[in-house]
Motif scaffolding. Structure first.
Motif, PDB file in Angstrom:
ATOM      1  N   SER A 140      37.647  10.635  47.126  1.00  0.00           N
ATOM      2  CA  SER A 140      38.558  11.760  47.395  1.00  0.00           C
ATOM      3  C   SER A 140      39.080  12.320  46.074  1.00  0.00           C
ATOM      4  O   SER A 140      38.596  11.968  44.998  1.00  0.00           O
ATOM      5  CB  SER A 140      39.699  11.279  48.286  1.00  0.00           C
ATOM      6  OG  SER A 140      40.563  10.464  47.556  1.00  0.00           O
ATOM      7  N   GLY A 141      40.095  13.179  46.199  1.00  0.00           N
ATOM      8  CA  GLY A 141      40.654  13.770  44.986  1.00  0.00           C
ATOM      9  C   GLY A 141      41.480  12.776  44.193  1.00  0.00           C
ATOM     10  O   GLY A 141      41.634  12.906  42.979  1.00  0.00           O
ATOM     11  N   GLY A 167      36.617  13.172  42.929  1.00  0.00           N
ATOM     12  CA  GLY A 167      37.074  14.528  43.258  1.00  0.00           C
ATOM     13  C   GLY A 167      37.875  15.146  42.117  1.00  0.00           C
ATOM     14  O   GLY A 167      37.769  16.348  41.838  1.00  0.00           O
ATOM     15  N   ASP A 171      37.284  18.561  40.127  1.00  0.00           N
ATOM     16  CA  ASP A 171      38.324  19.591  39.984  1.00  0.00           C
ATOM     17  C   ASP A 171      38.604  19.912  38.520  1.00  0.00           C
ATOM     18  O   ASP A 171      38.799  21.075  38.154  1.00  0.00           O
ATOM     19  CB  ASP A 171      39.617  19.151  40.691  1.00  0.00           C
ATOM     20  CG  ASP A 171      39.420  19.031  42.193  1.00  0.00           C
ATOM     21  OD1 ASP A 171      38.449  19.618  42.715  1.00  0.00           O
ATOM     22  OD2 ASP A 171      40.232  18.349  42.845  1.00  0.00           O
ATOM     23  N   GLY A 183      37.863  22.590  42.476  1.00  0.00           N
ATOM     24  CA  GLY A 183      36.555  22.828  41.877  1.00  0.00           C
ATOM     25  C   GLY A 183      35.377  22.235  42.636  1.00  0.00           C
ATOM     26  O   GLY A 183      34.255  22.753  42.548  1.00  0.00           O
ATOM     27  N   GLY A 275      37.281  13.640  50.667  1.00  0.00           N
ATOM     28  CA  GLY A 275      36.906  15.037  50.467  1.00  0.00           C
ATOM     29  C   GLY A 275      35.542  15.245  49.818  1.00  0.00           C
ATOM     30  O   GLY A 275      34.794  16.154  50.219  1.00  0.00           O
ATOM     31  N   VAL A 276      35.169  14.399  48.849  1.00  0.00           N
ATOM     32  CA  VAL A 276      33.895  14.591  48.135  1.00  0.00           C
ATOM     33  C   VAL A 276      32.705  14.340  49.072  1.00  0.00           C
ATOM     34  O   VAL A 276      31.597  14.826  48.818  1.00  0.00           O
ATOM     35  CB  VAL A 276      33.831  13.705  46.863  1.00  0.00           C
ATOM     36  CG1 VAL A 276      32.550  13.923  46.088  1.00  0.00           C
ATOM     37  CG2 VAL A 276      35.037  13.982  45.969  1.00  0.00           C
ATOM     38  N   CYS A 278      32.156  15.751  51.663  1.00  0.00           N
ATOM     39  CA  CYS A 278      31.684  17.046  52.213  1.00  0.00           C
ATOM     40  C   CYS A 278      30.433  17.497  51.478  1.00  0.00           C
ATOM     41  O   CYS A 278      29.699  18.351  51.967  1.00  0.00           O
ATOM     42  CB  CYS A 278      32.733  18.141  51.982  1.00  0.00           C
ATOM     43  SG  CYS A 278      34.170  17.989  52.999  1.00  0.00           S
ATOM     44  N   ASN A 279      30.234  16.985  50.278  1.00  0.00           N
ATOM     45  CA  ASN A 279      29.153  17.441  49.402  1.00  0.00           C
ATOM     46  C   ASN A 279      27.780  17.091  50.006  1.00  0.00           C
ATOM     47  O   ASN A 279      27.416  15.914  50.147  1.00  0.00           O
ATOM     48  CB  ASN A 279      29.323  16.792  48.026  1.00  0.00           C
ATOM     49  CG  ASN A 279      28.395  17.365  46.993  1.00  0.00           C
ATOM     50  OD1 ASN A 279      27.194  17.156  47.063  1.00  0.00           O
ATOM     51  ND2 ASN A 279      28.944  18.085  46.032  1.00  0.00           N
ATOM     52  N   SER A 305      36.585  14.886  56.739  1.00  0.00           N
ATOM     53  CA  SER A 305      36.410  14.318  55.384  1.00  0.00           C
ATOM     54  C   SER A 305      37.616  14.612  54.525  1.00  0.00           C
ATOM     55  O   SER A 305      38.136  13.746  53.824  1.00  0.00           O
ATOM     56  CB  SER A 305      35.186  14.929  54.695  1.00  0.00           C
ATOM     57  OG  SER A 305      34.021  14.522  55.329  1.00  0.00           O
ATOM     58  N   THR A 306      38.055  15.872  54.542  1.00  0.00           N
ATOM     59  CA  THR A 306      39.235  16.225  53.753  1.00  0.00           C
ATOM     60  C   THR A 306      40.472  15.809  54.567  1.00  0.00           C
ATOM     61  O   THR A 306      40.362  15.432  55.738  1.00  0.00           O
ATOM     62  CB  THR A 306      39.257  17.735  53.438  1.00  0.00           C
ATOM     63  OG1 THR A 306      38.999  18.444  54.636  1.00  0.00           O
ATOM     64  CG2 THR A 306      38.199  18.102  52.417  1.00  0.00           C
ATOM     65  N   ASP A 307      41.644  15.895  53.928  1.00  0.00           N
ATOM     66  CA  ASP A 307      42.836  15.327  54.557  1.00  0.00           C
ATOM     67  C   ASP A 307      43.124  15.935  55.930  1.00  0.00           C
ATOM     68  O   ASP A 307      43.084  17.155  56.099  1.00  0.00           O
ATOM     69  CB  ASP A 307      44.038  15.516  53.630  1.00  0.00           C
ATOM     70  CG  ASP A 307      43.901  14.633  52.400  1.00  0.00           C
ATOM     71  OD1 ASP A 307      43.012  13.763  52.398  1.00  0.00           O
ATOM     72  OD2 ASP A 307      44.687  14.809  51.468  1.00  0.00           O
TER      73      ASP A 307
END
Ligand code: KG4
Ligand code: ZN
Length: 340
Positions: A140-141, A167, A171, A183, A275-276, A278-279, A305-307
């Motif tokens: 994640s980020g 992440g 970014d 990013g 989140g990553v 999603c790639n 995937s993201t929050d």
């Protein structure tokens, strides 16, 4: 069993209602109010802004969730809320709100570790309960962690990042390239037209004999390259090539370490979340590796995937069902760990 969950750890206010019946998860309500547009001018998340937005949105979102599901507070079996890790003031909005809801409804509630939500999101995406043991990779980020997930609440950290999260690296590199925040998704789009072998970038710690990650050397290499090659970002093809080369380096590191972790710990099921995940390119590379290694591979769907609050509901529901509850003295913990 049916619960309502709230997530306010960073820059998304999220509310969900989740049901678990006969081993099947059903997301009855799912709402995310993203603050990306508010934070974009600052190139990252501004905690005061995030907190104020959570305060403005949360009450209306919960009322909407209850109205849409035509259910009263009393009809829910409990509540879940993220208590950490995350931004202290942002977490406090959600935690205080859910304490109030639970008190008003006279129902149990639980403070959930945000990472535990990510961890179970691949299973939630399939609507099924988690199976144990498995290997969990959270990207994640804020976090990059490899975990042996032995049972609910029984986790062994196999490796984590020593510096930037995956992440965060996306970014920060995005910012260097002049791309809008965040990013990660921007780099992925540009990378589709680029040559991943155009620039030679380091794959740190592949020979480290442990399962930790490091992404700061990779980020520095991109910075040095940009200093040497002024004007690179203004050339469409060179920018795409750099995005593709950077993304390939991150992917190689993540795939290599996940493979090592599965082999060393004889784990046959691999999950990818955060989140990553999603790639698309990362998902494809991880799926290829899993097939070669004979691993079952599960990845969170992009919306989970993201929050989001559905993943917090899933982790919270499993804990509540196991009889775990939180008391009103529980506070937020911005540095909450899953284990070790
Ligand atoms: O899980 P998440 O929503 O928030 C945290 O808990 O940190 O992850 C957000 C991170 C950001 O760093 C964002 O750039 C990254 O996930 N991300 C991506 C992609 N979509 C989101 N990174 C690479 N490729 C993507 N498609
Ligand atoms: Zn997250």
């Amino acid at each position: 069993m049916r619960i309502l969950a709230v997530e306010t750890s960073c820059d998304e206010t999220a509310v969900a209602v989740l049901q678990l019946e006969d081993g099947i998860f059903q997301i009855l309500h799912h709402q995310i109010a993203s603050q990306i547009e508010q934070h974009r001018p600052f190139g990252g998340v501004v905690p005061e802004l995030a907190t104020r937005q959570h305060l403005l949105c949360l009450d209306g979102m919960v009322s909407h969730a209850l109205a849409q599901e035509s259910c009263s507070l009393g009809e829910l079996d409990g509540f879940a809320v993220t208590r950490g890790p995350g931004l202290a003031s942002a977490l406090l909005v959600g935690l205080s709100y859910v304490k109030g809801l639970a008190l008003a409804a006279g129902k149990p509630w639980i403070g959930v570790n945000h990472l535990e939500g990510h961890l179970y999101s691949p299973f939630l995406s399939l609507g099924v309960e988690p199976e144990f043991p498995h290997l969990g990779l959270i990207v994640s980020g804020g976090h990059t962690q490899l975990l042996a997930v032995r049972d609910l609440g029984d986790y062994v950290k196999l490796g984590s990042t020593l510096d930037d999260a995956a992440g965060e690296a996306f970014d920060k590199v995005g910012k260097m390239l002049g791309l809008p925040y965040p990013g990660g998704p921007q780099i992925e789009v540009l990378a589709r037209n680029g040559d991943p072998q155009a620039y030679v970038l380091p794959r740190s710690m592949l020979d480290s004999k442990n399962l930790n990650f490091s992404f700061s050397g990779l980020k520095t290499s991109v910075r040095v390259l940009l200093e040497k090659r002024t004007g690179l970002v203004d050339n469409e093809q060179e920018l795409a090539d750099l995005c593709a080369s950077f993304q390939a380096a991150v992917m190689d590191i993540l795939v290599y370490k996940a493979r090592q972790a599965a082999r060393e710990n004889s784990l046959k099921k691999l999950t990818l979340s955060g989140g990553v995940s999603c790639n698309q390119a990362l998902k494809k590379a991880m799926a290829q590796m899993a097939e070669i290694e004979g691993l079952e591979f599960l990845v969170a769907s992009p919306i989970l995937s993201t929050d989001n609050a559905a993943m917090i509901a899933a982790a919270g529901l499993l804990h509540l069902r196991a009889g775990h509850t939180s008391g009103y003295e529980l506070d937020v913990d911005p540095n909450l760990r899953l284990c070790g």
